[in-house]
Design an enzyme around this catalytic site. Structure first.
Site: not given
Ligand code: F6P
Length: 362
Positions: A13, A143, A285
């Protein structure tokens, strides 16, 4: 000595700060070590198909520092060691294309690969290193749950976006006397929820590391209303879960429920107050990285170029304390960092009167 040619790739990601790393690798490798740098597009997928190559010259990285995402593209699919191929009948077969990648790496005349990515990408990087590819790793995840590094770039941006969302929810929550539930990212860990919750002055923070007591959470909100605080803000991590509950049969989760929407429903149903929920999702993000993430990305990129020059392959850059160090990639994979329920951060939140999930008597 001939000029060294190295490649950079971004996998998994995206995270704000990826372009800062790419830019720093290119600048340091070119300026200090006179290396040529190319980019492999879409993570390791781009090594399977050698056409997915771009030149990373000075021009290519000009102006990318404040940009979110990655100029090289990324994917969280396509592990070359277990690549899924569909045949003419549509049957999916898993094949190992790692040898093909090794051949392409040679054919491109590469001396090293800088692989930027999360746990999955570091796993693949380590397997290629074991096959003989000279690889240096750069860890990434919003994260912040990789054990080998104190912080990953992208985390600060995600927390900043979530904190701003809480600020905005505050004003509307107060005006309407509502309970607002904000669900934030964190596939397995509660770092974003905890830090944004503290920074945004949330009333409840629910994280996976502390399975929460629903009854106490409801009593906590009720008591706030009773005391005249006519609104509440709950920050719920996407992996948060309640403790097994005596009313479970009555409140079974529907398939479409997320941890945030389920909790919002519980508050509405049990307290009869007005509730609204919001899933912040990929807003966390996207967009421009914060100063901190630009700094960390730049420091990681420069150190990665140095590791290539030192031929310190199979190593990954990491932040420990205030220093960027390097650790074996092998030591970094599959090891997650979780919030300590009895640690200083949770204590800080609870000292501020924030409900963090524990069963209590009111
Ligand atoms: O690991 C980063 C992360 O943003 C998690 O917080 C989230 O659970 C996941 O990726 C979302 O993945 P995708 O972008 O594939 O939906």
């Amino acid at each position: 000595m001939s000029r060294k040619r190295i490649a950079v790739t971004t996998g998994g990601g995206d995270a704000p700060g990826l372009n800062a790393v790419i830019r720093a690798v290119v600048k340091a490798a070119r300026n200090r070590f006179n290396m040529e740098v190319i980019g492999i597009e879409d993570g390791f997928e781009g090594l399977i198909n050698t056409r997915r190559i771009v030149d990373l010259d000075r021009e290519a990285v000009s102006g990318i520092l404040p940009k979110g995402g990655t100029i090289l593209g990324t994917t969280n699919r396509g592990n070359p060691f277990e690549y899924e191929l569909k045949d003419a009948e549509g049957t999916v077969k898993t094949v190992d294309l790692s040898d093909k990648c090794m051949e392409n790496f040679e054919a491109l005349g590469l001396d090293a690969l800088v692989a930027i990515g999360g746990d999955g990408s570091m796993h693949i990087a380590q397997r290629f290193y074991e096959k003989g590819m000279p690889v240096v790793g750069v860890p990434k995840t919003i994260d912040n749950d990789l054990l080998a590094t104190d912080v990953t770039f992208g985390f600060n941006t995600a927390v900043t976006v979530a904190t701003e969302a809480i600020d905005r929810l505050h004003t509307t929550a107060e005006s309407h006397r509502r309970t607002m539930v904000l669900e934030v990212m964190g596939r397995d860990a509660g770092w974003i929820a905890l830090e944004a919750g503290i920074a945004g002055g949330a009333d409840l923070i629910l994280i996976p590391e502390i399975p929460y007591d629903v009854d106490t959470a409801l009593k906590y909100i009720k008591r706030r209303y009773a005391r005249g605080s006519n609104f509440s803000i709950a920050v719920v991590a996407e992996a948060a879960k309640p403790l097994p509950h005596e009313h479970d049969n009555l409140n079974r989760r529907r398939k479409s429920d997320t941890p945030g929407t389920w909790f919002a429903g519980m508050v509405q149903k049990n307290l009869g107050v007005e509730v609204r929920h919001l899933i912040l999702g990929h807003l966390q993000r996207g967009g421009s990285p914060t100063t901190l993430d630009r700094m960390l990305g730049t420091r990681f990129g420069v150190r990665a170029a140095e590791l290539v020059a030192e031929q310190a392959f199979g190593r990954m850059v990491a932040l420990q304390g205030t220093e960027v160090v390097d650790v074996p990639i092998e030591d970094a994979i599959g090891k997650q960092k979780f919030v300590d329920p009895d640690g200083q951060l949770v204590r800080t939140a609870e000292s501020m009167g924030i409900f963090c999930g524990r069963k209590m008597d009111y």
